[in-house]
Write an enzyme that holds these catalytic residues in place. Structure first.
Site, PDB file in Angstrom:
ATOM      1  N   PRO A   1     -10.702  -0.550  10.899  1.00  0.00           N
ATOM      2  CG  PRO A   1     -12.898  -0.269  11.613  1.00  0.00           C
ATOM      3  CD  PRO A   1     -11.800   0.404  10.856  1.00  0.00           C
TER       4      PRO A   1
ATOM      5  CB  THR B   1      -1.501  -0.043   5.262  1.00  0.00           C
ATOM      6  OG1 THR B   1      -0.379  -0.916   5.275  1.00  0.00           O
ATOM      7  CG2 THR B   1      -1.394   0.875   4.057  1.00  0.00           C
TER       8      THR B   1
ATOM      9  CE  LYS C   1       1.960 -10.822   5.103  1.00  0.00           C
ATOM     10  NZ  LYS C   1       0.605 -10.702   5.695  1.00  0.00           N
TER      11      LYS C   1
ATOM     12  CB  THR D   1      -4.528  -0.050   0.658  1.00  0.00           C
ATOM     13  OG1 THR D   1      -3.828  -0.292  -0.576  1.00  0.00           O
ATOM     14  CG2 THR D   1      -4.651  -1.347   1.435  1.00  0.00           C
TER      15      THR D   1
ATOM     16  N   GLY E   1       1.402  -3.658   5.338  1.00  0.00           N
ATOM     17  CA  GLY E   1       1.880  -2.996   6.547  1.00  0.00           C
ATOM     18  C   GLY E   1       2.394  -4.108   7.448  1.00  0.00           C
ATOM     19  CG  HIS E   2       4.804  -6.774   6.313  1.00  0.00           C
ATOM     20  ND1 HIS E   2       5.571  -7.511   5.443  1.00  0.00           N
ATOM     21  CD2 HIS E   2       3.528  -6.901   5.878  1.00  0.00           C
ATOM     22  CE1 HIS E   2       4.791  -8.042   4.513  1.00  0.00           C
ATOM     23  NE2 HIS E   2       3.546  -7.678   4.751  1.00  0.00           N
TER      24      HIS E   2
HETATM   25  P1  GDP Z   1       1.567  -8.574   8.676  1.00  0.00           P
HETATM   26  O1  GDP Z   1       0.984  -7.641   7.669  1.00  0.00           O
HETATM   27  O2  GDP Z   1       1.291 -10.001   8.361  1.00  0.00           O
HETATM   28  O3  GDP Z   1       3.020  -8.323   8.933  1.00  0.00           O
HETATM   29  O4  GDP Z   1       0.796  -8.272  10.042  1.00  0.00           O
HETATM   30  P2  GDP Z   1       0.450  -6.820  10.641  1.00  0.00           P
HETATM   31  O5  GDP Z   1       1.680  -6.220  11.170  1.00  0.00           O
HETATM   32  O6  GDP Z   1      -0.341  -6.027   9.680  1.00  0.00           O
HETATM   33  O7  GDP Z   1      -0.576  -7.211  11.771  1.00  0.00           O
HETATM   34  C1  GDP Z   1      -0.234  -8.060  12.815  1.00  0.00           C
HETATM   35  C2  GDP Z   1      -0.466  -7.296  14.128  1.00  0.00           C
HETATM   36  O8  GDP Z   1      -0.477  -8.217  15.194  1.00  0.00           O
HETATM   37  C3  GDP Z   1       0.637  -6.318  14.441  1.00  0.00           C
HETATM   38  O9  GDP Z   1       0.098  -5.246  15.170  1.00  0.00           O
HETATM   39  C4  GDP Z   1       1.588  -7.134  15.306  1.00  0.00           C
HETATM   40  O10 GDP Z   1       2.368  -6.322  16.179  1.00  0.00           O
HETATM   41  C5  GDP Z   1       0.624  -7.964  16.092  1.00  0.00           C
HETATM   42  N1  GDP Z   1       1.079  -9.315  16.472  1.00  0.00           N
HETATM   43  C6  GDP Z   1       1.874 -10.165  15.799  1.00  0.00           C
HETATM   44  N2  GDP Z   1       1.959 -11.348  16.429  1.00  0.00           N
HETATM   45  C7  GDP Z   1       1.189 -11.239  17.531  1.00  0.00           C
HETATM   46  C8  GDP Z   1       0.829 -12.140  18.578  1.00  0.00           C
HETATM   47  O11 GDP Z   1       1.217 -13.296  18.623  1.00  0.00           O
HETATM   48  N3  GDP Z   1      -0.013 -11.660  19.550  1.00  0.00           N
HETATM   49  C9  GDP Z   1      -0.486 -10.378  19.537  1.00  0.00           C
HETATM   50  N4  GDP Z   1      -1.304 -10.007  20.527  1.00  0.00           N
HETATM   51  N5  GDP Z   1      -0.179  -9.506  18.557  1.00  0.00           N
HETATM   52  C10 GDP Z   1       0.646  -9.936  17.563  1.00  0.00           C
HETATM   53  P1  IMO Z   2      -0.234  -7.197   4.581  1.00  0.00           P
HETATM   54  O1  IMO Z   2       1.010  -7.505   3.768  1.00  0.00           O
HETATM   55  C1  IMO Z   2      -4.577  -6.960   4.750  1.00  0.00           C
HETATM   56  C2  IMO Z   2      -6.657  -5.803   1.059  1.00  0.00           C
HETATM   57  C3  IMO Z   2      -7.356  -4.455   1.021  1.00  0.00           C
HETATM   58  C4  IMO Z   2      -8.478  -4.762   0.038  1.00  0.00           C
HETATM   59  C5  IMO Z   2      -7.796  -5.689  -0.961  1.00  0.00           C
HETATM   60  C6  IMO Z   2      -7.288  -4.985  -2.212  1.00  0.00           C
HETATM   61  O2  IMO Z   2      -0.042  -6.149   5.598  1.00  0.00           O
HETATM   62  O3  IMO Z   2      -0.816  -8.467   5.095  1.00  0.00           O
HETATM   63  P2  IMO Z   2      -5.255  -3.343  -2.717  1.00  0.00           P
HETATM   64  O4  IMO Z   2      -4.891  -2.039  -2.103  1.00  0.00           O
HETATM   65  O5  IMO Z   2      -4.220  -4.403  -2.636  1.00  0.00           O
HETATM   66  O6  IMO Z   2      -5.774  -3.198  -4.123  1.00  0.00           O
HETATM   67  O7  IMO Z   2      -6.534  -3.847  -1.851  1.00  0.00           O
HETATM   68  O8  IMO Z   2      -6.703  -6.284  -0.278  1.00  0.00           O
HETATM   69  N1  IMO Z   2      -5.215  -5.744   1.433  1.00  0.00           N
HETATM   70  C7  IMO Z   2      -4.729  -6.148   2.613  1.00  0.00           C
HETATM   71  N2  IMO Z   2      -5.370  -6.616   3.710  1.00  0.00           N
HETATM   72  N3  IMO Z   2      -3.229  -6.896   4.722  1.00  0.00           N
HETATM   73  C8  IMO Z   2      -2.578  -6.479   3.616  1.00  0.00           C
HETATM   74  O9  IMO Z   2      -1.231  -6.542   3.499  1.00  0.00           O
HETATM   75  C9  IMO Z   2      -3.328  -6.024   2.513  1.00  0.00           C
HETATM   76  N4  IMO Z   2      -3.030  -5.531   1.302  1.00  0.00           N
HETATM   77  C10 IMO Z   2      -4.184  -5.367   0.648  1.00  0.00           C
HETATM   78  O10 IMO Z   2      -7.840  -4.104   2.290  1.00  0.00           O
HETATM   79  O11 IMO Z   2      -9.483  -5.497   0.678  1.00  0.00           O
HETATM   80 MG    MG Z   3      -0.272  -5.973   7.601  1.00  0.00          MG
END
Ligand code: GDP
Ligand code: IMO
Ligand code: MG
Length: 424
Positions: A302, A298, A16, A129, A40-41
């Site tokens: 894994p 965040t 996102k 988390t 964690g975006h």
């Molecule tokens: P969010 O929480 O939805 O914002 O997603 P996260 O940032 O937690 O996790 C997405 C991960 O995938 C991050 O490390 C991004 O840098 C990476 N990412 C996003 N789009 C792509 C993609 O198209 N390909 C690859 N290989 N990595 C991506």
């Molecule tokens: P973004 O915005 C992935 C998961 C946690 C746990 C459950 C409840 O980066 O996509 P919480 O701390 O909210 O009470 O945890 O939700 N969780 C996420 N998993 N991406 C997230 O956010 C998350 N935020 C919470 O791992 O299983």
């Molecule tokens: Mg995230």
């Protein structure tokens, strides 16, 4: 002007942050509507990776207004750290970042409660988390919580102490009393910092923007399958992560919602406990984790990996009335052959494309179809037409099944690794 919503359709971490950053130049305002520092975006550009937790992902564009809405639970300590990290890149929040006075405050004791509840659950823990999200939303619903606007009141400290006393009683009951005085000190420093930020009545501000014709994007956190009502309960987060959450989390009437952009990975991941029907527990899952760098932004945990789950995707599309799909991380699937997609479930031996209401105790199994994989890297490809035919087949199949177009294909973490297809 209508408000567009961008949200995750799986268990979070769909990408996102990257896409909000990519789309941001089309918007005047980006507003977060729920969640908190559990998010964690990740954004990547100019060779630098940034991770945002509570601050909207439009913050790197100087002309855009970013709003943290009333539906968010805000940790002031983490907020201060985020702002300080941004200032290292000369990103000034002045005039660009506004916080709803109605957003809920995460207290140091909320994180303690989160840990206490989790440890009391033993094997059945949610895998939260540990950022205090659940307990803070609990206090909001119980009408006990503190809000950002309260910090302006002269008796804030008394209100804080009263709530902390209640928390201490619960912590004693759970036999989970730890010294968190250092964190309290940091909390009050962060509260002073927050007082100097731009605290607003965000519902008025946003509705004025709507009236004036500004373009607004509501940024979701987590994903639809973690939604408190529609997710894999009880293994969910504590807010409505779905499109309706944008209405309650920002004060936007349903009639003002425009496009709903749904983001999904070309496969699935999940971090934390709970059911995951298409999970790959063997070598293929490990390979997806390594190639896709599937470790939490965040917590560093894994991420569990598995094949794309179409019944779950269809469910999320239905709940959100998704108008346009964005497929992420297709590049990670290079060299996986064959690819599999779960096309239906077998529940008590009968085929269905609906999710059982209880994904833990129902007798069900995913039914997979095989697809030819692609054996060339796709991250440098700039147009949809230039993708290998196997990518076209994969995408066309999904579009036909879910009946919503895939208008954006992400092929790498960087801003530039994004291919648009009939995107208006
Ligand atoms: P969010 O929480 O939805 O914002 O997603 P996260 O940032 O937690 O996790 C997405 C991960 O995938 C991050 O490390 C991004 O840098 C990476 N990412 C996003 N789009 C792509 C993609 O198209 N390909 C690859 N290989 N990595 C991506
Ligand atoms: P973004 O915005 C992935 C998961 C946690 C746990 C459950 C409840 O980066 O996509 P919480 O701390 O909210 O009470 O945890 O939700 N969780 C996420 N998993 N991406 C997230 O956010 C998350 N935020 C919470 O791992 O299983
Ligand atoms: Mg995230």
């Amino acid at each position: 002007m209508a408000v567009d919503v961008l949200l995750g359709l799986q268990w979070g971490d769909e990408g996102k942050g990257k896409i909000v950053d990519v789309l941001a130049p089309k918007y005047d305002v980006i507003a977060r509507f729920q969640g908190g520092p559990n998010a964690g975006h990740t954004l990547e550009f100019d060779g630098i990776k940034h991770v945002l937790h509570q601050i909207p992902s439009g913050i790197f564009h100087s002309s855009i207004i970013n709003i943290i809405g009333n539906g968010v639970v805000l940790d002031p300590i983490i907020f201060k750290k985020e702002v300080e990290a941004l200032s290292k890149y000369n990103v000034d929040i002045n005039g660009r970042l506004f916080i709803s006075k109605k957003a809920s405050l995460i207290l140091p004791s909320h994180s303690q409660l989160d840990a206490a509840y989790e440890s009391s659950k033993g094997e059945k823990k949610i895998g939260s988390t540990l950022k205090g999200i659940g307990p803070t939303y609990q206090d909001k619903v119980a009408r006990l919580g503190l809000r950002v606007g309260d910090i302006l009141s002269p008796d804030f400290k008394a209100k804080y102490n009263a709530l902390k006393e209640q928390h201490l009683k619960i912590l004693e009951f759970y036999n989970y009393v730890h010294d968190f005085s250092e964190k309290e000190e940091a909390f009050f420093k962060a509260i002073d910092f927050l007082k100097d930020c731009q605290l607003i009545d965000s519902e008025y501000v946003i509705n004025k923007h709507i009236k004036s014709g500004a373009k607004i994007l509501a940024e979701g956190a987590q994903g639809s399958l973690l939604d408190i009502d529609f997710g894999s309960y009880p293994f969910v987060t504590s807010s409505n992560t779905t499109a309706a959450g944008a209405c309650t989390g920002l004060g936007i009437a349903p009639g003002n919602i425009g496009e709903v952009y749904g983001i999904f990975k070309a496969y699935c991941t999940r971090v934390g406990s709970g059911p995951f029907p298409t999970e790959l527990l063997e070598e293929t899952g490990e390979r997806l984790r390594q190639v896709g760098h599937e470790f939490g932004a965040t917590t560093g945990r894994p991420r569990r990996c598995g094949w794309l789950d179409l019944p779950a995707l269809k469910y999320a599309i239905m709940i959100n009335k998704v108008t346009s799909l964005f497929m992420m991380k297709g590049d990670v699937l290079t060299d996986f052959n064959p690819l599999k997609i779960c096309t239906s479930y077998s529940v008590d031996g009968k085929p269905t494309d609906e999710l059982p209401h209880d994904l833990i105790n129902s007798n069900y199994s995913p039914v997979f179809s095989d697809f030819s994989g692609w054996n060339v890297p796709i991250n440098k490809i700039k147009t949809y037409e230039a993708f290998p035919k196997e990518v076209h087949q994969y995408i066309s199949f999904i579009e036909k099944e879910v009946n919503v177009p895939i208008n954006l294909i992400s092929t790498g973490p960087d801003r530039s690794e994004t291919v648009l297809k009939d995107f208006k």
